[in-house]
Design a protein around this motif. Structure first.
Motif, PDB file in Angstrom:
ATOM      1  N   LEU A 150       0.817  -1.226   0.000  1.00 30.11           N
ATOM      2  CA  LEU A 150       0.000   0.000   0.000  1.00 30.11           C
ATOM      3  C   LEU A 150       0.845   1.268   0.000  1.00 30.11           C
ATOM      4  N   MET A 151       2.133   1.124   0.231  1.00 31.24           N
ATOM      5  CA  MET A 151       2.995   2.311   0.224  1.00 31.24           C
ATOM      6  C   MET A 151       3.186   2.756  -1.223  1.00 31.24           C
ATOM      7  N   THR A 152       2.136   3.305  -1.776  1.00 31.64           N
ATOM      8  CA  THR A 152       2.166   3.713  -3.175  1.00 31.64           C
ATOM      9  C   THR A 152       1.164   4.832  -3.387  1.00 31.64           C
ATOM     10  N   ASP A 153       1.276   5.479  -4.536  1.00 36.73           N
ATOM     11  CA  ASP A 153       0.286   6.500  -4.867  1.00 36.73           C
ATOM     12  C   ASP A 153      -1.008   5.842  -5.308  1.00 36.73           C
ATOM     13  N   LEU A 154      -2.101   6.451  -4.915  1.00 37.91           N
ATOM     14  CA  LEU A 154      -3.419   5.904  -5.267  1.00 37.91           C
ATOM     15  C   LEU A 154      -3.534   5.658  -6.764  1.00 37.91           C
ATOM     16  N   TYR A 155      -2.918   6.516  -7.574  1.00 34.79           N
ATOM     17  CA  TYR A 155      -3.155   6.375  -9.013  1.00 34.79           C
ATOM     18  C   TYR A 155      -2.586   5.091  -9.594  1.00 34.79           C
ATOM     19  N   TYR A 161      -9.084  -2.501   3.532  1.00 38.82           N
ATOM     20  CA  TYR A 161      -9.000  -1.035   3.481  1.00 38.82           C
ATOM     21  C   TYR A 161      -9.383  -0.520   2.097  1.00 38.82           C
ATOM     22  N   THR A 167       5.838   3.964  -8.063  1.00 37.94           N
ATOM     23  CA  THR A 167       6.039   4.907  -6.955  1.00 37.94           C
ATOM     24  C   THR A 167       7.091   4.396  -5.980  1.00 37.94           C
ATOM     25  N   ASN A 204      10.623   5.965  -4.999  1.00 35.62           N
ATOM     26  CA  ASN A 204      10.885   6.326  -3.598  1.00 35.62           C
ATOM     27  C   ASN A 204      12.241   5.779  -3.157  1.00 35.62           C
ATOM     28  N   LEU A 233       5.375  11.075  -2.049  1.00 40.22           N
ATOM     29  CA  LEU A 233       5.980   9.787  -1.683  1.00 40.22           C
ATOM     30  C   LEU A 233       7.202   9.429  -2.519  1.00 40.22           C
ATOM     31  N   ARG A 234       7.154   9.694  -3.816  1.00 39.31           N
ATOM     32  CA  ARG A 234       8.267   9.235  -4.660  1.00 39.31           C
ATOM     33  C   ARG A 234       9.545  10.023  -4.426  1.00 39.31           C
ATOM     34  N   PRO A 253      10.180   4.651   2.714  1.00 39.78           N
ATOM     35  CA  PRO A 253       8.753   4.503   2.969  1.00 39.78           C
ATOM     36  C   PRO A 253       8.285   5.230   4.223  1.00 39.78           C
ATOM     37  N   LEU A 282       5.491   8.320   5.043  1.00 42.83           N
ATOM     38  CA  LEU A 282       4.430   8.339   6.064  1.00 42.83           C
ATOM     39  C   LEU A 282       4.539   9.593   6.936  1.00 42.83           C
ATOM     40  N   SER A 311      -1.731  11.361  -1.682  1.00 43.62           N
ATOM     41  CA  SER A 311      -1.785  10.297  -2.686  1.00 43.62           C
ATOM     42  C   SER A 311      -1.297   8.968  -2.115  1.00 43.62           C
ATOM     43  N   ASN A 312      -0.714   8.998  -0.923  1.00 39.49           N
ATOM     44  CA  ASN A 312      -0.047   7.838  -0.328  1.00 39.49           C
ATOM     45  C   ASN A 312      -1.085   6.934   0.357  1.00 39.49           C
ATOM     46  N   VAL A 313      -1.312   5.783  -0.230  1.00 40.94           N
ATOM     47  CA  VAL A 313      -2.412   4.930   0.229  1.00 40.94           C
ATOM     48  C   VAL A 313      -2.169   4.422   1.652  1.00 40.94           C
ATOM     49  N   LEU A 314      -0.934   4.039   1.945  1.00 43.95           N
ATOM     50  CA  LEU A 314      -0.665   3.535   3.299  1.00 43.95           C
ATOM     51  C   LEU A 314      -0.849   4.640   4.333  1.00 43.95           C
ATOM     52  N   GLY A 331      -2.908   7.060   4.037  1.00 46.88           N
ATOM     53  CA  GLY A 331      -4.353   7.205   4.168  1.00 46.88           C
ATOM     54  C   GLY A 331      -4.919   6.204   5.157  1.00 46.88           C
ATOM     55  N   ARG A 332      -4.448   4.966   5.028  1.00 45.13           N
ATOM     56  CA  ARG A 332      -4.936   3.928   5.926  1.00 45.13           C
ATOM     57  C   ARG A 332      -4.445   4.165   7.352  1.00 45.13           C
ATOM     58  N   ARG A 333      -3.145   4.444   7.491  1.00 35.09           N
ATOM     59  CA  ARG A 333      -2.563   4.569   8.830  1.00 35.09           C
ATOM     60  C   ARG A 333      -3.144   5.757   9.604  1.00 35.09           C
ATOM     61  N   LEU A 345      -6.579   9.447   6.508  1.00 36.75           N
ATOM     62  CA  LEU A 345      -6.608  10.651   5.669  1.00 36.75           C
ATOM     63  C   LEU A 345      -7.279  10.302   4.339  1.00 36.75           C
ATOM     64  N   VAL A 357      -7.477   9.741   0.544  1.00 40.12           N
ATOM     65  CA  VAL A 357      -6.446   9.494  -0.480  1.00 40.12           C
ATOM     66  C   VAL A 357      -6.978   9.928  -1.843  1.00 40.12           C
ATOM     67  N   LYS A 358      -6.092  10.559  -2.613  1.00 39.77           N
ATOM     68  CA  LYS A 358      -6.500  11.155  -3.880  1.00 39.77           C
ATOM     69  C   LYS A 358      -5.517  10.765  -4.965  1.00 39.77           C
ATOM     70  N   GLY A 359      -5.996  10.815  -6.209  1.00 38.85           N
ATOM     71  CA  GLY A 359      -5.072  10.552  -7.303  1.00 38.85           C
ATOM     72  C   GLY A 359      -5.728  10.732  -8.643  1.00 38.85           C
TER      73      GLY A 359
END
Lengths: 473, 473
Positions: free
Chosen positions: A5-10, A68, A122, A126, B155-156, B161, B165, B180-183, B185-187, B190, B192-194
């Motif tokens: 999940l440590m990635t961009d949503l896109y 999630y 992503t 990173n 994130l990139r 990683p 966060l 944009s960072n999915v993890l 968002g979960r943690r 927040l 998440v957008k993209g």
């Protein structure tokens, strides 16, 4: 460490789209590269491959991840089922860590299904962006220190705990082979180093008592911080007293640390004081906002520093042209066809196709230039005697002398999602980097306004580019 | 996440020294503060308290840690046994996350035994320095966007990683409330957008097919990237076609993203094109090396951007005066006695004693200045009517008007190693920050050359400082 999940949503929304369109299984290739060398230099030091490959080989979504994602309300059940089985089974081509690399050259090339090769963008950026940026800074520091040792002191200014680990690892690849960070020492088998803080001195009634106490505790490894009150009138005389007392007890003071003031001047004074008293082996350590330019100027002024502790400006990759490596990850082939982005900003255009990164080496074993060639395709593979073209202006070209040799800078390091070779030690990477750097052309290692190392393209790559540009226009 | 070994070696060697000297159980107090506001601004936004407290409350060495330390050959068996039982049982005083804070003010104050209060230095600095730096950048971005939304896209370009966060968390405290960072968002719960990448467009035969496919997959949440070929002649017309097709099918295009070119101009053109066609609700997203200055200039030129995606320059805290927050951690009291560092560089001197950070507030509820007072000690506690002194020059002073009120900016948040209150949500921290910022004096939020907010010291703190300076000289 590197979770799915440590990635961009896109990356996820694109994956969902590719699945829906039935494109996800099509073969695709991406190049990861940067457009400008960091720090206004001519080169970068490639680092981060090992963690990148570990990420790829372990990539999988957990049930909690999928729950999630389901809760976001964006994704279909079919896509979530697809993610459940999603793994990386592709191929990665890359240079060795510690390799000297240049703008526009593919570092990693990733081939696989469109789904797997796109998704990892992503996280690969990173890892590679930051480690390469740090390794490059470390190489610059090491070169500036001209044989002096550099220690990584950056944990307190790094981006969280893992940032601190990444800094220590990548710095080692670039030549900064020890760290103050104890966990990094343990994780990466690096020597850990340290002195003491001002607070140590302040906790004692006076500086001399503080120095004596520290030296008693570490009679063979004490480095005394001499600037809590005044370096010349207090810290240095007190440290000399302790050096004498240690010697009388059968030990030797390891060193002193300067942390403020005019480091070139103070180090000359300290050196003279210790030498005159018969302590030629006491090491002089310096810290305080050091970077390659400060180290260079200290050396040019005859400073006598043995060891440079570099913190903030290494951990943050500070300086003009620093802060971030603008690595990008671009589609170069899809469904067996080369792809190219032609945008209104020519600097953001891409080079199509799966490539080889070739290094031209002269008969003194020095690097002459690099040439990007297609890996396959019509026309002759690049070799000495052929012409290399400036990718920005094909009117500029250069024939490669016949007495040069050509090596491929990269190799396949992952196949079907499996790591092909165990990673070398950081020590071996650092040795490799040091060897590469000394083979660079004159002037290209200069800290400011370096000679720009040329990266050309082969005739068959040029032709493919022109053909696709015409097609798209 | 924050392991005990994630520290500088010198914290351990000092601890070993204190133990040997029998000083480790003596009470001590440290202040964590910064000397200059980041980005050449007047203020910082405090962040990182919750992870810092979690670190302190979980601090313990594992058996594997102790084996590693034993293997270094530096430490005695007695010391390693001491580490085995080592925990943090101290007290922490701090502002709320999202509080506006100023140079020279203690952020965290840590009280405990000398051993525990010293040892945690590096990790606390690692957490607080970076999170505060990011939160401050996020506040500047949010202010520059003047009501426009800002999304964290970094994130990139983050440090590994965990760096990614930390960026997302701290950015939320400062007002950048989605990522944009999915993890992340979960943690951190927040949004998440993209959007999608250029590679999405490049994988299709043409841009319109790519846009249609994406919109089919996400009919209510598509943001189309319009610059793969040419924004004005291709991306915008194609996205408008898709907007019309979506509407005909009962959906609405969410937005378009500009990622190159003159964003002020292109956003005006895009707005006009969509408005003229009856799509006033299509959002315009912009990205590409944005920071607060670029956002400000886009707005000043009448740019019509609704949402700013900020990556590199948020994740790296870029810009003059950025890159790192130079937070330091200094001993201010030991064994019941105030301590002070008086060095040849006056900027590196410290203020002695356990302090209160007082904020003077006028009858419009705006901040006037801050005053550092001693927490205890001889002389009257600071109150309106008293005089506050410039800490760098006691000839400069100012009487606090009687119609002002005074609040203590900090509270005890940890006692005997226990967290006293659950952390507020990031949303509550961000709301608090926004409220604090609008109470700042005129001009102090300016992006360049801001009015400098004053931080004075009370008469009893001034007297203590003078007394200790005389004593040490």
């Amino acid at each position: 460490m590197h979770q799915a999940l440590m990635t961009d949503l896109y990356e996820l929304t694109m994956l969902a789209g590719y699945l829906r369109e039935g494109m996800h299984q099509q073969p695709a290739a991406f190049d990861l590269y940067f457009r400008e060398a960091p720090y206004h230099g001519s080169y970068a030091v490639f680092a981060g491959l090992q963690p990148a490959l570990e990420y790829l080989s372990n990539l999988a979504f957990t049930d909690a991840d999928l729950r999630y994602l389901a809760g976001l309300g964006l994704f279909s059940r079919e896509f979530l089922d697809f993610l459940k089985e999603f793994r990386f089974h592709g191929r990665v081509t890359a240079p060795r860590e510690g390799e000297v690399v240049f703008p526009g050259e593919p570092l990693l090339s990733v081939e696989g299904t469109l789904a797997e090769a796109q998704f990892v963008e992503t996280t690969l950026l990173n890892i590679i962006n930051f480690q390469t940026l740090v390794a490059t800074k470390a190489a610059r520091l090491t070169l500036a220190a001209r044989g002096g040792q550099v220690i990584e002191f950056g944990l307190r200014r790094a981006q969280g705990p893992d940032g601190g680990l990444s800094v220590a690892r990548a710095a080692a690849v670039g030549g900064v082979r020890s760290t103050s960070n104890v966990l990094a020492g343990r994780r990466f088998d690096l020597p850990v180093k340290g002195t003491h803080a001002h607070s140590w001195v302040m906790a004692f009634p006076d500086e001399l008592s503080a120095f004596r106490a520290y030296a008693e505790c570490f009679p063979d490894s004490s480095v005394l911080l001499v600037d809590t009150y005044d370096t010349l009138t207090s810290g240095l005389p007190n440290s000399l007293t302790v050096a004498r007392e240690l010697r009388a007890a059968g030990h030797e003071l390891l060193g002193i640390r300067l942390d403020s003031g005019d480091l070139a001047y103070l180090s000359r004074e300290a050196r003279r004081m210790f030498d005159d008293a018969g302590f030629a082996d006491v090491r002089i350590v310096a810290s305080n906002e050091l970077d390659e330019h400060v180290i260079d100027s200290i050396r040019n002024e005859g400073g006598r520093i043995d060891i440079y502790g570099v913190g903030t400006r290494l951990a943050t990759c500070a300086g003009p042209g620093g802060g971030a490596l603008g690595g990008v990850y671009k589609l170069v082939e899809y469904a067996g066809q080369p792809r190219m982005k032609v945008t209104s900003d020519p600097a953001k255009s891409t080079l199509p196709g799966c490539k080889r990164v070739l290094r031209v080496i002269d008969d003194n074993n020095h690097f002459v230039m690099d040439v990007l060639d297609l890996r396959e395709g019509t026309g002759e593979a690049f070799s000495p005697g052929q012409v290399a073209y400036d990718p920005a202006n094909s009117q500029r070209h250069k024939a490669i002398p016949l007495n040069c040799s050509i090596v491929d800078c990269r190799a396949v390091v992952m196949e079907q999602g499996r790591i092909l070779h165990p990673a070398p030690s950081l020590e071996a990477m650092a040795d490799y980097c040091a060897d590469q750097l000394q083979r660079m052309p004159d002037g290209s290692l200069r800290l400011v306004n370096p000679h720009i190392y040329k990266v050309g393209i082969s005739e068959r790559l040029l032709k493919l580019k022109e053909q696709l540009t015409t097609h798209l226009e």
